[in-house]
Scaffold this active site. Structure first.
Site, PDB file in Angstrom:
ATOM      1  CG  HIS A 125      -0.325  -0.211   2.642  1.00  0.00           C
ATOM      2  ND1 HIS A 125       0.652   0.522   3.074  1.00  0.00           N
ATOM      3  CD2 HIS A 125      -0.428  -1.442   3.487  1.00  0.00           C
ATOM      4  CE1 HIS A 125       1.182   0.030   4.041  1.00  0.00           C
ATOM      5  NE2 HIS A 125       0.449  -0.983   4.602  1.00  0.00           N
ATOM      6  CD  GLU A 126       1.138   6.094  -1.530  1.00  0.00           C
ATOM      7  OE1 GLU A 126       0.750   5.471  -2.474  1.00  0.00           O
ATOM      8  OE2 GLU A 126       2.148   7.001  -1.421  1.00  0.00           O
TER       9      GLU A 126
ATOM     10  CG  HIS B 110       4.117  -1.624   2.108  1.00  0.00           C
ATOM     11  ND1 HIS B 110       2.692  -1.889   1.959  1.00  0.00           N
ATOM     12  CD2 HIS B 110       4.696  -2.475   3.249  1.00  0.00           C
ATOM     13  CE1 HIS B 110       2.637  -2.924   2.900  1.00  0.00           C
ATOM     14  NE2 HIS B 110       3.767  -3.168   3.704  1.00  0.00           N
TER      15      HIS B 110
ATOM     16  CE  LYS C  28      -0.194   0.223  11.566  1.00  0.00           C
ATOM     17  NZ  LYS C  28       0.079  -0.944  11.064  1.00  0.00           N
TER      18      LYS C  28
END
Ligand code: AMP
Length: 295
Positions: free
Chosen positions: A39-40, A42, A154
């Site tokens: 996803h964004e 990564h 994260k």
């Protein structure tokens, strides 16, 4: 440009060696380790690596040894085709997609275990998890021998563990922590978000909404205990939220802040981190605050 897909360790080593031979002293290799279903978040790591290095190696490997027996290894989402598109758009040059037997031909007898920073947060609730992470990342460091490796905040505890391991074991790798990427409404991007049904997805917003208020509460003079009680109360307002932990830790050591002083007097950065289940989906999120941000 479409990145080259490599599934064998020997071939990956050859590709990287060829790049280093061709670029000699100016060769710079960046590594972005992931479990795929990109996803964004990564993509932001891949882009950063592509900006700072001549060769970016993206690894996609759902690492079985970092999952507990009752966790989601078998159902972890996978989509190789889409991942390769994201990798290409973000600027990866090589995508390393090994099989489990390529990475672990035998049951591993050598594991890497980092103490101290693994005692609290996810280290307490997922026994063995960080041994699996440290082991696979040290294997990737040996295979790729990158100049830099990119990790998202994260997983802030993971960044602490990898930074500690890199220092303790003298890996000549710069660890580059990267900011959390969120959806427009605040939910931290995660491959596991696809598990959420619409109601769980709606209620999960409480995590980022609550964390966004933490700096103000610390500024008001709260202690560690008061802050965790306040956060827990807010999260419990959503009936589907099942709290695994809410913790305040010094960063990057991940110890307890001094109990006899308000948090705003902390001289070290503070990590406020949580893990909460919505149905079967376990979500983590956090906020990292530097002393200058809470005074
Ligand atoms: P994963 O595929 O979940 O193992 O994540 C691979 C890397 O991407 C880790 O360094 C993560 O911290 C990072 N990452 C995952 N989600 C995000 C996000 N929302 N923002 C920034 N980095 C992330």
């Amino acid at each position: 440009m479409t990145p080259k897909v490599v599934r064998q360790i020997a071939e990956l080593r050859e590709e990287i060696a060829a790049y280093r031979r061709a670029h000699a002293a100016s060769a710079q290799v960046g590594l972005v380790p992931t479990m795929g279903y990109l996803h964004e978040g990564h993509a932001s790591l891949i882009r950063r690596s592509a900006e700072e290095n001549g060769l970016t190696v993206l690894s996609i490997f759902v690492n079985p040894i970092q999952f507990g027996p009752n966790e989601d290894f078998d159902r972890y989402p996978r989509d190789e085709e889409r991942d390769l598109k994201v990798a290409a758009e973000a600027g990866a040059n090589l995508v390393f997609l090994p099989s489990v037997t390529e990475m672990y031909p035998d049951k591993p007898r050598t594991t890497v275990s980092v103490s101290g920073v693994t005692e609290r947060l996810c280290g307490a609730s997922r026994p063995g998890h960080f041994d699996g992470v440290a082991t696979v990342v040290s294997k990737l460091f040996h295979i790729v021998q990158p100049d830099r490796a990119y990790f998202g905040l994260k997983d802030a505890q993971q960044v602490s563990v990898i930074a500690r391991m890199t220092e303790d074991l003298n890996f000549p790798v710069d660890i580059v922590p990267c900011p959390i990427v969120r959806e427009q409404d605040g939910l931290a991007l995660s491959s596991r978000n696809v598990y959420l049904n619409p109601e769980e997805r709606r209620q999960a917003l409480i995590l980022s909404q609550t964390l966004s208020q933490v700096a103000g509460w610390i500024e008001d003079g709260m202690s560690e205990a008061e802050l965790t009680v306040r956060i827990r109360g807010r999260i419990r307002s959503q009936p589907l939220a099942d709290i695994e932990y809410v913790e305040v830790a010094t960063y990057p050591e991940l110890g307890h802040p001094p109990a006899d002083r308000p948090l705003r007097e902390s001289r070290e950065p503070l990590l406020v981190a949580l893990a909460v289940r919505f149905g079967k989906t376990r979500l983590i999120d956090n906020v990292l605050l530097f002393p200058s941000e809470v005074k």
